[in-house]
Design a protein around this motif. Structure first.
Motif, PDB file in Angstrom:
ATOM      1  N   SER A 226       0.829  -1.214   0.000  1.00  0.00           N
ATOM      2  CA  SER A 226       0.000   0.000   0.000  1.00  0.00           C
ATOM      3  C   SER A 226       0.861   1.261   0.000  1.00  0.00           C
ATOM      4  O   SER A 226       0.412   2.317  -0.442  1.00  0.00           O
ATOM      5  CB  SER A 226      -0.932  -0.001   1.214  1.00  0.00           C
ATOM      6  OG  SER A 226      -0.233   0.266   2.420  1.00  0.00           O
ATOM      7  N   ILE A 264     -10.122   4.149  -3.259  1.00  0.00           N
ATOM      8  CA  ILE A 264      -9.146   3.261  -2.622  1.00  0.00           C
ATOM      9  C   ILE A 264      -7.784   3.355  -3.302  1.00  0.00           C
ATOM     10  O   ILE A 264      -6.738   3.249  -2.644  1.00  0.00           O
ATOM     11  CB  ILE A 264      -9.665   1.813  -2.652  1.00  0.00           C
ATOM     12  CG1 ILE A 264     -10.986   1.716  -1.887  1.00  0.00           C
ATOM     13  CG2 ILE A 264      -8.636   0.850  -2.062  1.00  0.00           C
ATOM     14  CD1 ILE A 264     -11.634   0.344  -1.962  1.00  0.00           C
ATOM     15  N   THR A 270      -7.707   8.967   0.814  1.00  0.00           N
ATOM     16  CA  THR A 270      -8.096   7.594   1.124  1.00  0.00           C
ATOM     17  C   THR A 270      -6.893   6.668   1.146  1.00  0.00           C
ATOM     18  O   THR A 270      -6.789   5.779   2.006  1.00  0.00           O
ATOM     19  CB  THR A 270      -9.119   7.088   0.090  1.00  0.00           C
ATOM     20  OG1 THR A 270     -10.125   8.071  -0.101  1.00  0.00           O
ATOM     21  CG2 THR A 270      -9.756   5.792   0.545  1.00  0.00           C
ATOM     22  N   ASP A 274      -5.903   4.529   4.363  1.00  0.00           N
ATOM     23  CA  ASP A 274      -5.775   3.072   4.316  1.00  0.00           C
ATOM     24  C   ASP A 274      -4.396   2.617   4.799  1.00  0.00           C
ATOM     25  O   ASP A 274      -4.277   1.611   5.511  1.00  0.00           O
ATOM     26  CB  ASP A 274      -6.018   2.570   2.894  1.00  0.00           C
ATOM     27  CG  ASP A 274      -7.468   2.743   2.460  1.00  0.00           C
ATOM     28  OD1 ASP A 274      -8.324   2.965   3.332  1.00  0.00           O
ATOM     29  OD2 ASP A 274      -7.735   2.675   1.238  1.00  0.00           O
TER      30      ASP A 274
END
Length: 359
Positions: A226, A264, A270, A274
């Motif tokens: 991520s 996402i 976002t 996350d």
């Protein structure tokens, strides 16, 4: 009387040199990941606008060659929109950053391919290990092609976009993810060949600890991946506060894009949110794993791996928060990116310590 079948002789174990080679290869991949992160942080990745496997290994030497290289760079969006006032010495710096990353990648490829051919010829690789080595060599070649595919996305003209030219965060995540898979597979195989296996009693608690270790490692891998979206969207430059994002726990623009799924992967707010949640989940999982492991008698080396995992996780969280609060300084951000590899490595070490003994 029942006929007794003699078991076939077990194949000889590969010599330690094979395990050391794989560990060295994993270290080389780690260096490429760290150097790639620094290249991204210094915005150097789009300075080389073409790709040749052999031709580009020779850097410009004369003033004329440098000016020709600079003129090629000036034809692309990053110069036109972002670096239109860049001087030739400034261009040389970012060019050499990207050049170093590409040359390191070539060295990694040779570090896999040449010893693999040597060990194969000497007969030091068992059939399962041959398949693993072939997969690793194929992945390292694929990684180079994927890197250029990623760079191409930042060189394309986008007339309808007013955003800063950057590579696709999807391709960046694929490039990093592929490198992490290559690193993890090399490290795991090397550790499996070199570390003597513990003969642990297969109790329910040990089975549960092993499952927790596998799940925690997967969570750490996902958190590191991520980070590619954070880097690709410069999401670390928004909401530079912690633990809240600005004045709120959940920012107003968390779901600003439509459709919702786009947020996402494409909304910087976002993406940062996350990454925070995954980071908090990772440190929580590591802490729970450590506390649970205290209830089980473990060998000294395994206990050391569990304790090291908790220590590295705490360090990594501190680096992540510092990177955010200090507005992403390159040295701290690069150390944070390196810390993700250190955390993943320690988790893989623990998994190797807990692996099931063959019957």
């Amino acid at each position: 009387p029942r006929r007794l079948l003699q078991q076939a002789p077990q194949p000889a174990a590969p010599p330690p040199a094979v395990g050391r080679w794989l560990l060295a290869c994993s270290g080389a991949v780690a260096g490429a990941v760290v150097l790639g992160g620094v290249t991204r942080l210094t915005e150097s990745g789009l300075s080389m606008v073409d790709w040749h496997l052999v031709k580009e290994m020779k850097p410009p030497r004369t003033q004329q060659e440098w000016e020709a290289e600079f003129q090629k760079y000036q034809q692309f969006p990053e110069f036109k929109i972002l670096n239109h006032d860049m001087t030739l010495p400034e261009f040389k710096f970012i060019w050499y950053m990207e050049y170093s990353h590409r040359m390191w990648g070539r060295a990694v490829g040779l570090a896999y391919l040449l010893p693999a051919a040597y060990f194969w010829r000497r007969g030091w690789l068992s059939p399962p290990l041959k398949g693993c080595v072939l997969a690793l060599c194929g992945l390292v070649c694929f990684q180079g092609l994927l890197g250029w595919y990623m760079v191409k996305s930042g060189l394309e003209e986008k007339p309808d976009s007013y955003d800063i030219p950057r590579v696709s965060q999807y391709r960046l995540a694929a490039h990093l993810g592929s490198a992490l898979v290559l690193y993890s597979a090399s490290l795991w195989t090397g550790l499996s060949l070199l570390l003597p296996q513990h003969k642990l009693p297969e109790t329910k608690q040990l089975l549960r600890l092993r499952q927790y270790a596998h799940g925690t490692t997967a969570l750490i891998f996902l958190t590191a991946l991520s980070g590619a979206f954070v880097a690709g969207l410069d999401a670390g430059l928004v909401y530079n506060s912690f633990p809240k994002m600005g004045e709120r726990w959940i920012p107003d623009d968390l779901l600003a894009f439509s459709p919702v799924l786009r947020n996402i992967f494409e909304n910087p707010t976002t993406v940062q949110f996350d990454h925070r949640i995954l980071g908090i989940a990772s440190i929580t999982a590591v802490t729970a794993l450590y506390l649970f492991s205290r209830k089980i008698p473990l060998p000294r080396r395994t206990r050391m791996a569990v304790t090291s995992l908790l220590a590295v996780a705490c360090m990594q969280v501190g680096l992540g928060i510092s990177t955010l609060l200090l507005y992403v300084p390159t040295p701290v951000a690069a150390t944070h990116q390196s810390g993700s590899l250190a955390l993943l490595s320690t988790a893989l070490w623990l998994m190797s310590e807990l692996r099931r003994a063959p019957k």
